[in-house]
Scaffold this motif. Sequence first.
Motif: not given
Length: 625
Positions: A476, A479, A507, A572, A574, A619
């Motif tokens: 995604d 993120r 992100g 969310g 990482h 993550r």
Amino acid sequence: MEASAAVSAQPNRILSPFSEDKLALLARLTEGLDTDSLYWLSGYVAGVAASSRHVPLSAAVAANVAVPLPATVAAAAETQVSTRLTIVYGSQTGNAKRQAEAIARDAEGAGLNVRLVRADAYNTKELANERLLYVVISTQGDGDPPDDARGFVEFLAGKRAPKLPQLKFAVLGLGDSSYPQFCAIGTKIDARLAELGATRLFARGEADLDIASVAAPWSKQALEQARELLKAESPTPRAATVTPLRSGVHAHVPAWTREKPFAAPLLANQRISARNGTKDIRHVELSLEGSGLAYHPGDALGVVVTNPPALVDAVLAQLKFDGERAVTAQGEAHSLREWLLRKREITALSKPFLVEHAKRAKNATLDRALTPEGKDALRELLGDYQLIDVLRTFAADWSAEEFVAALRPLAPRMYSIASSQKAVGDEVHLTVAVLDYEKFGTRHVGAASQFLATLPEDADVPVFIEENERFRLPADASRDVIMIGPGTGVAPFRGFIQERAETGAKGRNWLFFGNPHFRTDFLYQVEWQKALKDGSLHKLDLAFSRDQSEKVYVQHSLRRRGKELYDWIANGAHVYVCGDATRMAHDVDAALRDIVIEHGGKSDEDARDFLNQLASERRYARDVY
């Protein structure tokens, strides 16, 4: 991969024997399951079908006959477990994974019901019911588990681990004997399973960098034992069903490998640390044109190196060996010089070599270092001495054949790739710290870094791609990404930023970088400043440890930014860590845990579970060495 698996798992309404409500339940059951979970489910259902004594389900539906599913499922579940081999693996760089997959392939080919599962995907509640378990696991740095096995190892060591009198098991450990705690995690798991009452089928395997020499006979014995046990425990010959293995088990074999590397032309070899600094850091660019090799940010480049010729000469002179003498070992015949130049490790020490050397040296100091009481002396030997230092300090008589046999094979060196192929095309970039220092009155160099640093302009470098599926950018692209990479650990994050810029990822990107001095060691400074200006890098925190009286490292920067960092993670983001495994990775992990405790309001145990959960969700990923 997981998304496509989930889509393919949706029930077919035209061919299905199920009603609409059952189809809806199936869709809910399979929603969000990863590939491992879907294949486990398929094997479980196959076990239900194989063990059922009732009318086949499809026939029952057609005839409108009621089927007592709860009793069938319970019986099938018991049969499934008692006739199944479960293989759990923990792998940091992919070696343990490949060995586990090979064992699973052989077991599947033998018609056995086998389940292959990554340690962080294994439901520990199932352990109490397992009957046959093989664990294949690597040890990282100085006695750490691989990231994907941290939770599994902690569970086994903790109070929640069940008694296992019904379990039969075997453990294959992978490691690097140049570290004092060689295969420590495999040893701990082997001992703990026995302590919990499980029966050890055969001796633990401990594979060094020449993995096959130990893994091959261990795997053969493992297959023989599984055949005998599952055959003996199967209620009927047909009860042993085969659980389909993950698609990765049958992955395409690349054209270029460590056994057959690609000769990559050198394009650039540029020093990016200041010439008046204490470190020589190189930016190396290689061409992959015509190779067909592809990589993702986070992957590593394997470099097949040649040992420094001057060091080969020094070893030959110290042992008074003729370098042109032919020596045969493991079915290969080469000159002694060739063995030492291209085939054997002559920089990093290993404990097995020290054991063999001690037999010949008969030196009390060396002997003591190899006893349990001498572990600190052994750590010093493995950390400070190269092979030539041991030969000079502890004189011993060797034959050429025995000497070659005692040395480890010269393994390729892995470098985190410092580029995105979307940005650089048919090139691959590396960030290399050149190891070159004085010790015991003589110059010492690193085999790989010296090899790369001294390449002529027209050189070809033998390389291959080593995939690192656990160190990938989030699927995604919206993120946020937090990157922690002191020193040359910043290398993969250069590739991350390039990739996110090329793909237009929405992100945010936050980089933590550290090194001794701003003026001499700020690697890729101009690139980071440009990235901040164009918006491809949103935040940059720096820690130059020796530019002030009190040392400041990246973990201090993390704590200083703790609240905002936790907010990113809670929303969310990482988290990625790359670099030194022995100290930095531990310090960063401790800082992250403290941040979760302070700003997330969690206990120490809950904070550990929180980070383990992040790791299992991919993550929290580390590429440490």
